[in-house]
Design a protein around this motif. Structure first.
Motif: not given
Length: 304
Positions: A209-220, A193-195, A77-81, A88-97
């Protein structure tokens, strides 16, 4: 069969732990077993060097990336900024809260007269440049450390104020009474935003973890980070960006400053939400084609 326990990697600062615990409780509410795994990051350990000297790309995320690749944590879990625009290769974003406030604030120690010269503290090139653009008669000093450390340093020095992200102070209930909201300052891309990130081949953790995604925050945040990635190309620079969804449109504001704040390049543009593909990139290309490419080059040379 026992359900897998999702090990959540986090930095061990109070704010990072708050963020990780928020994800922990949300996952547990969905019925998952979780465990927190705190890790110290290089960015937290080295407090005497300005961030840009440390090869800022991933300074706060590198340790957790390694822990994930080594198999000691499942998600981080990170502060997205703080997250590099290229993972890195092999790591993907699954959710933006769901995003909190993206605003910057000035924490002050009393009355402040902006017409007089003063000293303001920040470790961010973006905040420094925007401050100097508005108040060229002020002095800006470097300020590093987690939010608690920075508030203490403000207290211990004779500065007039220090700049913070409002969301960070609100999250751990340490927002002081004396602050001014800097509504004229463009935030860092994805500020507030948290990612969550996971290993690309870990379907269980990705799905959970993708169940925690907020689509509005993800888009912006996607638009803001696309703007950042196109502009900076791996170099750190004073870049601000904010995308807001209003009805069926996205309003975007972006800026690039010289380090001393004297040169300001900006864009403000609207697009339909149905047409956002490549929008952040287009906005950055406009800046690059209108003096941005030369400005980025001079920033890179100054930071060498």
């Amino acid at each position: 069969m026992l359900k897998k326990t999702i090990r959540i990697g986090t930095r061990d600062s109070e704010l990072a732990l708050w963020q990780a615990n928020t994800v922990k409780s949300k996952l547990e509410n969905l019925g998952y077993n979780t465990q927190l795994v705190p890790v110290k990051s290089e960015g937290d350990l080295v407090l005497n060097k300005p961030l840009y000297e440390m090869g800022i790309t991933g300074i706060f995320t590198k340790t957790l990336d390694v822990a994930m690749i080594n198999g000691t944590v499942d998600i981080a879990v990170h502060s997205m900024k703080d997250v590099p625009t290229l993972l890195p290769n092999g790591i993907v974003q699954t959710a933006v809260l769901e995003r909190a406030s993206s605003k910057d604030i000035l924490v002050v120690k009393g009355e402040i007269d902006f017409k007089k010269s003063g000293t303001i503290a920040t470790g961010s090139l973006r905040r420094q440049a925007q401050w100097l653009h508005r108040y060229p008669n002020h002095n800006v000093v470097d300020l590093r450390g987690n939010v608690n450390t920075r508030l203490q340093k403000l207290n211990d020095n004779d500065w007039q104020g220090a700049i913070f992200a409002k969301a960070g102070l609100e999250r751990i209930n340490i927002l002081p009474e004396n602050f001014i909201e800097l509504d004229w300052m463009l935030p860092a891309p994805a500020q507030g935003a948290m990612v969550i990130v996971a290993l690309e081949n870990d379907d269980f953790s990705k799905e959970a973890s993708s169940k925690l995604n907020d689509s509005t925050s993800e888009i912006s945040t996607h638009i803001e980070r696309e703007f950042l990635r196109t502009l900076e190309g791996g170099c750190t620079a004073p870049i601000g960006a904010f995308a807001e969804i209003i009805g069926d449109e996205v309003l975007f504001k972006g800026c690039l400053f010289s380090l001393d704040g004297q040169t300001k390049l900006e864009i403000e543009k609207k697009v339909l939400t149905s047409k956002i593909k490549g929008f952040g990139k287009d906005c950055a290309t406009f800046i690059l084609n209108n003096g941005g490419a030369e400005l980025m080059l001079s920033i890179k040379n100054q930071l060498k």
